[in-house]
Motif scaffolding. Sequence first.
Motif, PDB file in Angstrom:
ATOM      1  N   MET A 189      -3.600  -0.009  -2.850  1.00 25.53           N
ATOM      2  CA  MET A 189      -2.698  -1.481  -3.066  1.00 25.53           C
ATOM      3  C   MET A 189      -2.219  -1.233  -4.478  1.00 25.53           C
ATOM      4  N   ILE A 190      -0.981  -1.440  -4.768  1.00 18.54           N
ATOM      5  CA  ILE A 190      -0.232  -1.427  -5.990  1.00 18.54           C
ATOM      6  C   ILE A 190       0.784  -2.497  -6.085  1.00 18.54           C
ATOM      7  N   ALA A 191       0.911  -3.010  -7.126  1.00 16.86           N
ATOM      8  CA  ALA A 191       1.903  -4.047  -7.341  1.00 16.86           C
ATOM      9  C   ALA A 191       3.235  -3.394  -8.326  1.00 16.86           C
ATOM     10  N   VAL A 192       4.374  -3.589  -8.019  1.00 12.83           N
ATOM     11  CA  VAL A 192       5.439  -3.190  -8.685  1.00 12.83           C
ATOM     12  C   VAL A 192       6.128  -4.192  -9.067  1.00 12.83           C
ATOM     13  N   GLU A 193       6.763  -4.025 -10.330  1.00 10.81           N
ATOM     14  CA  GLU A 193       7.692  -4.915 -10.869  1.00 10.81           C
ATOM     15  C   GLU A 193       8.894  -4.155 -11.317  1.00 10.81           C
ATOM     16  N   GLY A 194       9.978  -4.451 -11.156  1.00 11.11           N
ATOM     17  CA  GLY A 194      11.350  -3.551 -11.193  1.00 11.11           C
ATOM     18  C   GLY A 194      12.654  -4.325 -10.929  1.00 11.11           C
ATOM     19  N   SER A 195      13.521  -3.345 -10.763  1.00 10.84           N
ATOM     20  CA  SER A 195      14.969  -4.093 -10.371  1.00 10.84           C
ATOM     21  C   SER A 195      15.552  -3.026  -9.097  1.00 10.84           C
ATOM     22  N   ARG A 226       0.838  -1.218  -0.021  1.00 10.15           N
ATOM     23  CA  ARG A 226      -0.048  -0.023   0.028  1.00 10.15           C
ATOM     24  C   ARG A 226       0.761   1.203   0.162  1.00 10.15           C
ATOM     25  N   LEU A 227       0.482   2.243  -0.785  1.00 11.67           N
ATOM     26  CA  LEU A 227       1.298   3.672  -0.948  1.00 11.67           C
ATOM     27  C   LEU A 227       1.136   4.168   0.479  1.00 11.67           C
ATOM     28  N   VAL A 228       2.070   4.628   0.978  1.00  5.98           N
ATOM     29  CA  VAL A 228       2.372   5.456   2.359  1.00  5.98           C
ATOM     30  C   VAL A 228       1.671   6.825   2.133  1.00  5.98           C
ATOM     31  N   ALA A 229       2.047   7.365   1.174  1.00  4.78           N
ATOM     32  CA  ALA A 229       1.665   8.838   0.852  1.00  4.78           C
ATOM     33  C   ALA A 229       1.288   9.010  -0.679  1.00  4.78           C
ATOM     34  N   ASP A 230       0.675  10.128  -1.054  1.00  2.00           N
ATOM     35  CA  ASP A 230       0.193  10.297  -2.393  1.00  2.00           C
ATOM     36  C   ASP A 230       1.290  10.441  -3.160  1.00  2.00           C
ATOM     37  N   ILE A 253       9.235   0.143   1.597  1.00  2.00           N
ATOM     38  CA  ILE A 253      10.341  -0.117   0.350  1.00  2.00           C
ATOM     39  C   ILE A 253      10.049   1.189  -0.379  1.00  2.00           C
ATOM     40  N   ASP A 254      11.257   1.871  -0.859  1.00  2.00           N
ATOM     41  CA  ASP A 254      11.292   2.988  -1.740  1.00  2.00           C
ATOM     42  C   ASP A 254      11.240   2.633  -3.094  1.00  2.00           C
ATOM     43  N   ILE A 255      10.227   3.202  -3.968  1.00  2.00           N
ATOM     44  CA  ILE A 255      10.235   2.982  -5.163  1.00  2.00           C
ATOM     45  C   ILE A 255      10.444   4.324  -6.179  1.00  2.00           C
ATOM     46  N   VAL A 256      11.147   4.133  -7.317  1.00  2.00           N
ATOM     47  CA  VAL A 256      11.385   5.154  -8.232  1.00  2.00           C
ATOM     48  C   VAL A 256      10.688   4.942  -9.520  1.00  2.00           C
ATOM     49  N   ILE A 283       6.319   2.023  -0.625  1.00  2.00           N
ATOM     50  CA  ILE A 283       4.948   1.291  -0.212  1.00  2.00           C
ATOM     51  C   ILE A 283       5.407   0.522   1.161  1.00  2.00           C
ATOM     52  N   ALA A 284       4.394   0.106   1.817  1.00  2.00           N
ATOM     53  CA  ALA A 284       4.349  -0.691   2.706  1.00  2.00           C
ATOM     54  C   ALA A 284       4.067  -2.218   2.663  1.00  2.00           C
ATOM     55  N   VAL A 285       5.012  -3.019   2.586  1.00  2.00           N
ATOM     56  CA  VAL A 285       4.549  -4.382   2.291  1.00  2.00           C
ATOM     57  C   VAL A 285       4.774  -5.216   3.716  1.00  2.00           C
TER      58      VAL A 285
END
Length: 168
Positions: free
Chosen positions: A70-76, A10-14, A49-52, A31-33
């Motif tokens: 809720m968000i799903a992220v795929e990355g590196s 879930r996103l912690v902030a906008d 977890i920090d996402i860019v 996001i909080a996992v």
Amino acid sequence: MLNVAVLMGRLVADPELRRTQSDLAVCSFRIAVDRSYSNKSGERQADFIDIVAWRSTAEFVCKYFTKGQMIAVEGSIQTRSYEDKQGNKRTAVEVVANNVSFCGSKRESGGAPSGERGYDRASSYGGSYSDTRDEFSSAPSFAEPAPAFSSGDDSSFETDTADADLPF
């Protein structure tokens, strides 16, 4: 080498859209996992977890996601070094998003009427966006089912028992 991170939380902030000096869109969010186990008192812990996200993925996240969704992220996973205001060397670990997806219900996504928040094409469960695609895409729909494979007629099949050095 393999560097793939797949997270759902879930996103912690906008999320907020920023631009680099060369006018590239960038969006940093956290996001909080939830962890898959509980502590001794039965409480579940979460990792933050920090996402860019860059370019059109950044614009997509900022347009369609808000705090708590809720968000799903795929990355590196990427690390970078920097110097803080006190002159100390720091290392940041973050996930660079290649693909982001909705994974909550329509109601959880804000439930806004079609077009009000741009949800006309993106409000469906499981929608996703990736920089490698030109347009938002969700799960494909097929007009007719895929053809079934038949085993065919095996009356002409011949078993070769003379080859004894097969490993099975």
